[in-house]
Motif scaffolding. Sequence first.
Motif: not given
Length: 405
Positions: A254-256, A261-264, A311-315
């Motif tokens: 989705a762009g991270l 991504a791991g932190l999220v 998905p890419s708007a505000a993951p």
Amino acid sequence: MKQRALAGAIEPVRRSRNLAVAGGTLIALAVVLAALNLRPAITSVGPLLDEARISLGASGTWAGLLTTLPGLCFAVAGLAAPRLARKVGMGSAVALALGILGIGLIVRVLDGPLVVLGGTLVSSAGIALANVLVPVVVKDSFPARVGLMTGIYTAALNLGGASGSALSPTLDSLLDGWRPALAAWALLAFLALVVWKIAIRGGARTTEHTGTQSEPRRSLLRSPLAWIVTLFFGLQSFLAYVVMGWFPQVLMDAGLSRGDAGLVVGLMSLLAVPISLTVPALAARQRNQTWWIVALGVFSMAGLGGLILAPSAAPLLWAILTGIGMSVFSMAVMVIALRARAGDETARLSGMVQGLGYLLAAIGPFLFGFLHDVTAGWTVPLAMVFGVVVAQTVFGGLAGRDKLV
């Protein structure tokens, strides 16, 4: 003379109250330490899995089996927990579970791939037993504060899980290798075991025998409510297993970045801590917990809906909303205690709910990955998970009603 007699009568009362407060504080500390141990054995493996696999010369199949074993073991060993508690007593059974966990954590780093799998199996068995029994201790030891203590327990679970994934890479660097890094978590298990033994020896209320032998025990498999609670627990665990196994990849697509991504995903676990400390305590004051459960389910639906449609708007937003919804786990644990009448029945319900529930949850990551491979995208697997959350919310709403199994 009367004053001395009165003072003499008051003094034992004060002393007993002080002992009760001290015992309650000690068992609360023991519960928190036990909860902190019930996730790091699993979450500590992920960040070090590649290093361990290369070091051992193991295959990808071995790595997949290593990550699948805990869920399957939770199902099998969880069903055996109530019988163990009846034989040795609740407090002793939890102590045994912590000891098994600590031994398994050490054994799994002593040799090759098969020993790692065997040690993981042993440590997972200890976790499975404690998963079932500690909520029973919470109900028996804090009957007037089930919501508050359940919130503290589940917050400690989430904190322990986040610590396992966050601290293991640092331990790997400090201790110069994946073996000592994974073995270090045994220290926390043995600390919890020592405190637990002191707590039950000091007279803290961990019921050694519950239930009456004169009354025949009705099979919970015949109780519709027991099945409703089981499906609620299993479906929310299904979502949690998918998030832990697949969401980093979903968020990267989705762009991270990989790091973000791991932190999220770690943030999604941490979000559950403050919610677990507040929502169960508030919900337990009411006769019906349905709307609390439904509200949290709506958050998960909003987050998953965003990932499906944009998905890419505000993951990050979609992940946060899903993470808030996943804190319904604390409610799933609490309804186990609220829907049962006494300690023995709570243990049996907990064993059924977690044994069968984790078996259902273990299907999640496999099915999600299968749908991704078949469709070459995330829309269909995420839509499947969205349907699971809808079902979880329905069964959770039914489980939250003021009824007993």
